[in-house]
Design a protein around this motif. Structure first.
Motif, mmCIF file in Angstrom:
data_model
loop_
_atom_site.group_PDB
_atom_site.id
_atom_site.type_symbol
_atom_site.label_atom_id
_atom_site.label_comp_id
_atom_site.label_asym_id
_atom_site.label_seq_id
_atom_site.Cartn_x
_atom_site.Cartn_y
_atom_site.Cartn_z
ATOM 1 N N ARG A 234 -57.716 12.341 -56.336
ATOM 2 C CA ARG A 234 -56.877 12.677 -54.855
ATOM 3 C C ARG A 234 -56.577 11.294 -53.942
ATOM 4 O O ARG A 234 -55.630 11.578 -53.320
ATOM 5 C CB ARG A 234 -57.492 13.663 -54.128
ATOM 6 N N GLU A 235 -57.616 10.631 -53.774
ATOM 7 C CA GLU A 235 -57.351 9.349 -53.156
ATOM 8 C C GLU A 235 -56.386 8.265 -53.666
ATOM 9 O O GLU A 235 -55.675 7.689 -52.761
ATOM 10 C CB GLU A 235 -58.632 8.649 -53.087
ATOM 11 N N ASP A 236 -55.720 8.273 -54.800
ATOM 12 C CA ASP A 236 -55.070 7.512 -55.421
ATOM 13 C C ASP A 236 -53.316 8.163 -55.563
ATOM 14 O O ASP A 236 -52.544 7.421 -55.907
ATOM 15 C CB ASP A 236 -55.440 7.003 -56.833
ATOM 16 N N ILE A 237 -53.479 9.321 -55.564
ATOM 17 C CA ILE A 237 -52.061 10.153 -55.870
ATOM 18 C C ILE A 237 -51.195 9.905 -54.438
ATOM 19 O O ILE A 237 -51.728 10.100 -53.483
ATOM 20 C CB ILE A 237 -52.398 11.612 -55.907
ATOM 21 N N GLN A 238 -50.011 9.410 -54.805
ATOM 22 C CA GLN A 238 -49.170 9.378 -53.638
ATOM 23 C C GLN A 238 -47.835 10.285 -54.041
ATOM 24 O O GLN A 238 -47.386 9.906 -55.131
ATOM 25 C CB GLN A 238 -48.703 7.652 -53.469
ATOM 26 N N ILE A 239 -47.437 11.206 -53.259
ATOM 27 C CA ILE A 239 -46.290 11.950 -53.227
ATOM 28 C C ILE A 239 -45.278 11.446 -52.670
ATOM 29 O O ILE A 239 -45.125 11.113 -51.367
ATOM 30 C CB ILE A 239 -46.880 13.433 -53.124
ATOM 31 N N HIS A 240 -44.279 11.397 -53.299
ATOM 32 C CA HIS A 240 -42.889 10.739 -53.046
ATOM 33 C C HIS A 240 -41.679 11.755 -52.773
ATOM 34 O O HIS A 240 -40.820 11.495 -52.039
ATOM 35 C CB HIS A 240 -42.499 9.744 -53.762
ATOM 36 N N SER A 241 -41.932 12.947 -53.136
ATOM 37 C CA SER A 241 -41.032 14.023 -52.889
ATOM 38 C C SER A 241 -41.935 15.124 -52.308
ATOM 39 O O SER A 241 -41.950 15.168 -51.038
ATOM 40 C CB SER A 241 -40.240 14.399 -54.045
ATOM 41 N N THR A 242 -42.022 16.250 -53.317
ATOM 42 C CA THR A 242 -42.896 17.317 -52.480
ATOM 43 C C THR A 242 -43.763 17.447 -53.376
ATOM 44 O O THR A 242 -44.127 17.076 -54.473
ATOM 45 C CB THR A 242 -41.643 18.687 -52.523
ATOM 46 N N VAL A 243 -44.837 18.243 -52.704
ATOM 47 C CA VAL A 243 -46.092 18.894 -53.393
ATOM 48 C C VAL A 243 -45.762 19.598 -54.471
ATOM 49 O O VAL A 243 -46.248 19.470 -55.737
ATOM 50 C CB VAL A 243 -47.170 19.315 -52.441
ATOM 51 N N ARG A 244 -45.150 20.562 -54.378
ATOM 52 C CA ARG A 244 -44.465 21.524 -55.441
ATOM 53 C C ARG A 244 -43.859 20.585 -56.554
ATOM 54 O O ARG A 244 -44.143 20.712 -57.487
ATOM 55 C CB ARG A 244 -43.514 22.408 -54.778
ATOM 56 N N GLY A 245 -42.813 19.725 -56.141
ATOM 57 C CA GLY A 245 -42.455 19.098 -57.354
ATOM 58 C C GLY A 245 -43.394 18.140 -58.025
ATOM 59 O O GLY A 245 -43.270 18.036 -59.349
ATOM 60 N N TYR A 246 -44.289 17.658 -57.335
ATOM 61 C CA TYR A 246 -45.485 16.615 -57.896
ATOM 62 C C TYR A 246 -46.033 17.586 -59.091
ATOM 63 O O TYR A 246 -46.365 17.317 -60.097
ATOM 64 C CB TYR A 246 -46.338 16.111 -56.958
ATOM 65 N N PHE A 247 -46.599 18.915 -58.494
ATOM 66 C CA PHE A 247 -47.353 19.733 -59.425
ATOM 67 C C PHE A 247 -46.735 20.045 -60.600
ATOM 68 O O PHE A 247 -47.291 19.985 -61.648
ATOM 69 C CB PHE A 247 -47.987 21.030 -58.350
ATOM 70 N N TYR A 248 -45.367 20.563 -60.586
ATOM 71 C CA TYR A 248 -44.567 21.037 -61.544
ATOM 72 C C TYR A 248 -44.393 19.923 -62.593
ATOM 73 O O TYR A 248 -44.445 20.171 -63.766
ATOM 74 C CB TYR A 248 -43.322 21.797 -60.912
ATOM 75 N N LEU A 249 -43.993 18.787 -62.045
ATOM 76 C CA LEU A 249 -43.976 17.596 -63.035
ATOM 77 C C LEU A 249 -45.042 17.327 -63.714
ATOM 78 O O LEU A 249 -45.124 17.063 -64.959
ATOM 79 C CB LEU A 249 -43.206 16.433 -62.082
ATOM 80 N N ALA A 250 -46.258 17.189 -62.899
ATOM 81 C CA ALA A 250 -47.471 16.890 -63.404
ATOM 82 C C ALA A 250 -47.750 18.102 -64.770
ATOM 83 O O ALA A 250 -48.334 17.565 -65.780
ATOM 84 C CB ALA A 250 -48.381 16.949 -62.424
ATOM 85 N N LEU B 292 -48.999 18.115 -45.549
ATOM 86 C CA LEU B 292 -50.169 17.960 -44.777
ATOM 87 C C LEU B 292 -51.537 18.518 -45.480
ATOM 88 O O LEU B 292 -52.357 17.741 -45.268
ATOM 89 C CB LEU B 292 -50.029 18.751 -43.334
ATOM 90 N N LEU B 293 -51.402 19.462 -46.283
ATOM 91 C CA LEU B 293 -52.288 19.844 -46.934
ATOM 92 C C LEU B 293 -52.786 18.885 -48.152
ATOM 93 O O LEU B 293 -54.259 18.703 -48.045
ATOM 94 C CB LEU B 293 -52.145 21.199 -47.594
ATOM 95 N N PHE B 294 -51.894 18.354 -48.641
ATOM 96 C CA PHE B 294 -52.219 17.420 -49.459
ATOM 97 C C PHE B 294 -53.003 16.267 -49.030
ATOM 98 O O PHE B 294 -53.853 15.677 -49.636
ATOM 99 C CB PHE B 294 -51.030 16.840 -50.389
ATOM 100 N N GLU B 295 -52.554 15.672 -47.719
ATOM 101 C CA GLU B 295 -53.204 14.596 -47.111
ATOM 102 C C GLU B 295 -54.303 15.050 -46.777
ATOM 103 O O GLU B 295 -55.224 14.063 -46.872
ATOM 104 C CB GLU B 295 -52.255 14.398 -45.934
ATOM 105 N N ALA B 296 -54.964 16.163 -46.320
ATOM 106 C CA ALA B 296 -56.136 16.439 -46.067
ATOM 107 C C ALA B 296 -57.020 16.630 -47.320
ATOM 108 O O ALA B 296 -58.230 16.025 -47.490
ATOM 109 C CB ALA B 296 -56.235 17.874 -45.514
ATOM 110 N N VAL B 297 -56.390 16.890 -48.555
ATOM 111 C CA VAL B 297 -57.102 16.843 -49.821
ATOM 112 C C VAL B 297 -57.339 15.432 -50.104
ATOM 113 O O VAL B 297 -58.516 15.214 -50.420
ATOM 114 C CB VAL B 297 -56.376 17.638 -50.820
ATOM 115 N N ALA B 298 -56.563 14.570 -49.891
ATOM 116 C CA ALA B 298 -56.972 13.374 -50.031
ATOM 117 C C ALA B 298 -57.951 12.626 -49.137
ATOM 118 O O ALA B 298 -58.626 11.786 -49.878
ATOM 119 C CB ALA B 298 -55.485 12.246 -49.803
#
Length: 187
Positions: A62-78, A9-15
């Protein structure tokens, strides 16, 4: 609400440009990501720089990023990818082959991680192949080939809204994958 759900939800607000939500995600993840990256690059300052660059990139895209699992997983993978790219760049610039191999060994996946990654890829591919043909094609073009909705719409002579709907429906169909994998891995 779980931590993953609140992060999403936070990331959606960031977008949508919410700076306060971005600041909260930054405060939650900056230090842990720095420690994670520092274990790979063996340099505290460089780890901080890479993680800062990661958050800058997240904000600008932020507008183009689509997270398919978790925000945490996305951050750590990036963060992992940025660290690996940094190590590769260093290797090309100044490290001897022996030094580069030592650093790469430090970030090698253990056999369990490799097994889990292979299972995730197999299950992901299996789930994608069960989608209707058109949805599968659109999803692969968007997520695996990196094409934007507009490009796909033009290429397939569809409306952008239709393409967007297919991608969203595919993601909903695949959203149970994480729970399935966790259940199977823990049993």
């Amino acid at each position: 609400m779980t931590r993953d759900q609140s992060d999403l939800l936070l990331f959606e607000a960031v977008a949508l440009g919410d700076e306060a939500a971005f600041e909260l995600l930054f405060k939650l993840y900056y230090s842990p990501l720095c420690r994670y990256v520092q274990n790979m690059v063996n340099d505290h300052m460089q780890a901080q720089e890479l993680v800062s660059d990661l958050f800058l990139k997240i904000w600008t895209k932020r507008e183009d990023i689509q997270i398919h699992s978790t925000v945490r997983g996305y951050f750590y993978l990036a963060a992992r990818n940025m660290a690996i790219n940094q190590i590769k760049q260093k290797k090309q610039e100044s490290l001897s082959l022996q030094d580069a191999n030592l650093q790469l060994e430090a970030i090698q996946e253990n056999p369990l991680e490799i097994l889990i990654s292979e299972e995730v890829i197999q299950e992901w591919e299996s789930r994608i192949s069960q989608l209707p043909a058109q949805r599968q094609k659109i999803f692969r073009m968007n997520k695996l080939e990196g094409k934007r909705h507009e490009e796909i719409a033009e290429e397939l002579s569809l409306s952008v809204k239709t393409v967007r709907n297919h991608v969203q429906l595919a993601l909903r169909s695949l959203s149970t994958l994480s729970a399935y994998l966790i259940g199977n891995l823990l049993s």
